[in-house]
Design a protein around this motif. Sequence first.
Motif, PDB file in Angstrom:
ATOM      1  N   LYS A 108       0.824  -1.211   0.000  1.00  0.00           N
ATOM      2  CA  LYS A 108       0.000   0.000   0.000  1.00  0.00           C
ATOM      3  C   LYS A 108       0.860   1.265   0.000  1.00  0.00           C
ATOM      4  O   LYS A 108       0.346   2.366  -0.169  1.00  0.00           O
ATOM      5  N   LEU A 109       2.178   1.105   0.226  1.00  0.00           N
ATOM      6  CA  LEU A 109       3.043   2.283   0.352  1.00  0.00           C
ATOM      7  C   LEU A 109       3.660   2.749  -0.966  1.00  0.00           C
ATOM      8  O   LEU A 109       4.241   3.817  -1.032  1.00  0.00           O
ATOM      9  N   LEU A 110       3.558   1.913  -2.013  1.00  0.00           N
ATOM     10  CA  LEU A 110       4.343   2.222  -3.222  1.00  0.00           C
ATOM     11  C   LEU A 110       3.669   3.286  -4.095  1.00  0.00           C
ATOM     12  O   LEU A 110       2.544   3.110  -4.536  1.00  0.00           O
ATOM     13  N   PRO A 111       4.395   4.387  -4.375  1.00  0.00           N
ATOM     14  CA  PRO A 111       3.826   5.400  -5.272  1.00  0.00           C
ATOM     15  C   PRO A 111       3.672   4.826  -6.689  1.00  0.00           C
ATOM     16  O   PRO A 111       4.529   4.051  -7.132  1.00  0.00           O
ATOM     17  N   ILE A 339      -0.125  -3.946  -4.408  1.00  0.00           N
ATOM     18  CA  ILE A 339       0.314  -2.897  -5.329  1.00  0.00           C
ATOM     19  C   ILE A 339      -0.699  -2.708  -6.459  1.00  0.00           C
ATOM     20  O   ILE A 339      -0.992  -1.592  -6.874  1.00  0.00           O
ATOM     21  N   TYR A 340      -1.211  -3.817  -6.948  1.00  0.00           N
ATOM     22  CA  TYR A 340      -2.183  -3.722  -8.042  1.00  0.00           C
ATOM     23  C   TYR A 340      -3.589  -3.406  -7.531  1.00  0.00           C
ATOM     24  O   TYR A 340      -4.563  -3.475  -8.275  1.00  0.00           O
ATOM     25  N   GLY A 341      -3.685  -3.111  -6.257  1.00  0.00           N
ATOM     26  CA  GLY A 341      -4.978  -2.724  -5.687  1.00  0.00           C
ATOM     27  C   GLY A 341      -5.986  -3.859  -5.624  1.00  0.00           C
ATOM     28  O   GLY A 341      -7.192  -3.624  -5.612  1.00  0.00           O
ATOM     29  N   MET A 342      -5.486  -5.118  -5.619  1.00  0.00           N
ATOM     30  CA  MET A 342      -6.434  -6.236  -5.549  1.00  0.00           C
ATOM     31  C   MET A 342      -6.643  -6.627  -4.096  1.00  0.00           C
ATOM     32  O   MET A 342      -5.678  -6.814  -3.355  1.00  0.00           O
ATOM     33  N   ASP A 343      -7.888  -6.764  -3.705  1.00  0.00           N
ATOM     34  CA  ASP A 343      -8.146  -7.265  -2.363  1.00  0.00           C
ATOM     35  C   ASP A 343      -8.355  -8.763  -2.464  1.00  0.00           C
ATOM     36  O   ASP A 343      -9.298  -9.221  -3.099  1.00  0.00           O
ATOM     37  N   LEU A 344      -7.481  -9.544  -1.842  1.00  0.00           N
ATOM     38  CA  LEU A 344      -7.573 -10.994  -2.013  1.00  0.00           C
ATOM     39  C   LEU A 344      -8.629 -11.595  -1.095  1.00  0.00           C
ATOM     40  O   LEU A 344      -8.644 -11.317   0.107  1.00  0.00           O
ATOM     41  N   SER A 345      -9.506 -12.393  -1.681  1.00  0.00           N
ATOM     42  CA  SER A 345     -10.524 -13.061  -0.871  1.00  0.00           C
ATOM     43  C   SER A 345      -9.883 -14.211  -0.092  1.00  0.00           C
ATOM     44  O   SER A 345      -8.736 -14.588  -0.364  1.00  0.00           O
ATOM     45  N   LEU A 346     -10.641 -14.770   0.845  1.00  0.00           N
ATOM     46  CA  LEU A 346     -10.117 -15.905   1.615  1.00  0.00           C
ATOM     47  C   LEU A 346      -9.758 -17.055   0.667  1.00  0.00           C
ATOM     48  O   LEU A 346      -8.728 -17.711   0.796  1.00  0.00           O
ATOM     49  N   MET A 347     -10.640 -17.247  -0.323  1.00  0.00           N
ATOM     50  CA  MET A 347     -10.414 -18.308  -1.298  1.00  0.00           C
ATOM     51  C   MET A 347      -9.083 -18.093  -2.028  1.00  0.00           C
ATOM     52  O   MET A 347      -8.298 -19.035  -2.232  1.00  0.00           O
ATOM     53  N   GLN A 348      -8.844 -16.842  -2.407  1.00  0.00           N
ATOM     54  CA  GLN A 348      -7.583 -16.563  -3.117  1.00  0.00           C
ATOM     55  C   GLN A 348      -6.378 -16.779  -2.199  1.00  0.00           C
ATOM     56  O   GLN A 348      -5.341 -17.260  -2.632  1.00  0.00           O
ATOM     57  N   GLN A 349      -6.540 -16.431  -0.928  1.00  0.00           N
ATOM     58  CA  GLN A 349      -5.415 -16.645   0.003  1.00  0.00           C
ATOM     59  C   GLN A 349      -5.171 -18.154   0.186  1.00  0.00           C
ATOM     60  O   GLN A 349      -4.037 -18.592   0.295  1.00  0.00           O
TER      61      GLN A 349
END
Length: 436
Positions: A108-111, A339-349
Amino acid sequence: MIKTKIALHWLILIGMGAGILFGLLAVMAGWHDFTTDWIKPWGTIFIKLLKLIAVPLIIVSLINGISNLNDVSKLSRIGLKTISLYLLTTVIAITVGLMVVNITQPGKLLPEEKSREFQEKYAANVAATDQTITDEGPLQFITDIVPDNIFLAMTENTSMLQVIFFSILFGISMILIPTEKTRPVKVFFESLNEIVLQMIHLIMWIAPYGVFALIASITVEVAGDQIADTAALFGSLGLYALTVVIGLLLLVFVIYPLIISLLTVIGFKQFIKGLSPAQLLAFSTSSSAATLPMTMQCCEENLGVKKEVSSFVLPLGATINMDGTSLYQAVAAVFLAQIYGMDLSLMQQLTIVLTATLASIGSAAVPGAGMIMLVIVLGAVGIPTEGIALIFAVDRPLDMLRTVVNITGDASIACAVAHTENKLDETLIIENKEYF
Ligand code: ASP
């Protein structure tokens, strides 16, 4: 251990320190070419010697170890226990990685402009990585374990699993035949084993110098280029690297001590003392395969693991059990998703847990392999593989650290299996001997 006045791990540590000092001096004095032309080759020779011994060591010690078990049911019990523990620690490692990266959230920190700049800069490297991964069926990795030509497999350092497969089959066949019929072969392999061990002793003599050359040239290369990038990205990439390091430290100082104290009689301090030469070598070479001879030597001579166990558990672990690598892959995948702004679901984790387990099993025990296999994890959760460009800059130091964790994981399981199988010689455990 080699009979020198100073213990080997101190010598390696001195070589390492001298390598860093020389490397920094070389950067300041502009000796880049001198280091590459005259110092680096000695490091390369050292790594080549370590790799040279890997295939003979695996064949001879596995065949010897298995034929000493005298009993196939014992072998299958040890095998099942080893593989279950390996899988368990890998899944724990990934879970630790996921927890830490979800807390620190480095991505979340990367410009955004930095992200673009890095993707352009390392685009060529990513293309090369992509090419090495081929799209094959889900059972391909099992098919790959079975060699169709053992001589071909022995000529490829990346076909270790095939060599292991052949040696296990050979060892099992020896057990199944009446002893008097296999005696000559058994004597032959016992004698060969002694010779290979002597070769390792000789190679380890030059370890401190080899480590010096390796670390000096890595320092020059890293300091020249990547440190600048790392500094530029300090916020995000630094936090990412720190996240991996925190995860690795949790494994070494929380998870492994638990395993060691629950499943062995070895003290954790003794364990680290006994394994330290191998850990230093893993750090310097970034390769668990190259470190294997030393890992085996430390486990047998300093931690009391009997050959029957170490010769089976450790070569297998060097190739399939990579806790550090799997943790790193999980952290890297989530970092890039952030970085790509994707919120990973539990399934994806959960997909990350599964694919990072398989990817770490599939990673060759050589420098940088973990990052190549990361492509598979990214692909499975739909994260753009170009993202790898962002982590190239800090990969080498992280590779060195995760390799240390990889072999530490292998050694702790070797001790656990040995103890639970009554194959731990307590009189050999390091504190019972004069060492430091
Ligand atoms: N260098 C690691 C090893 O040999 C593999 C990796 O994570 O790149 O254990």
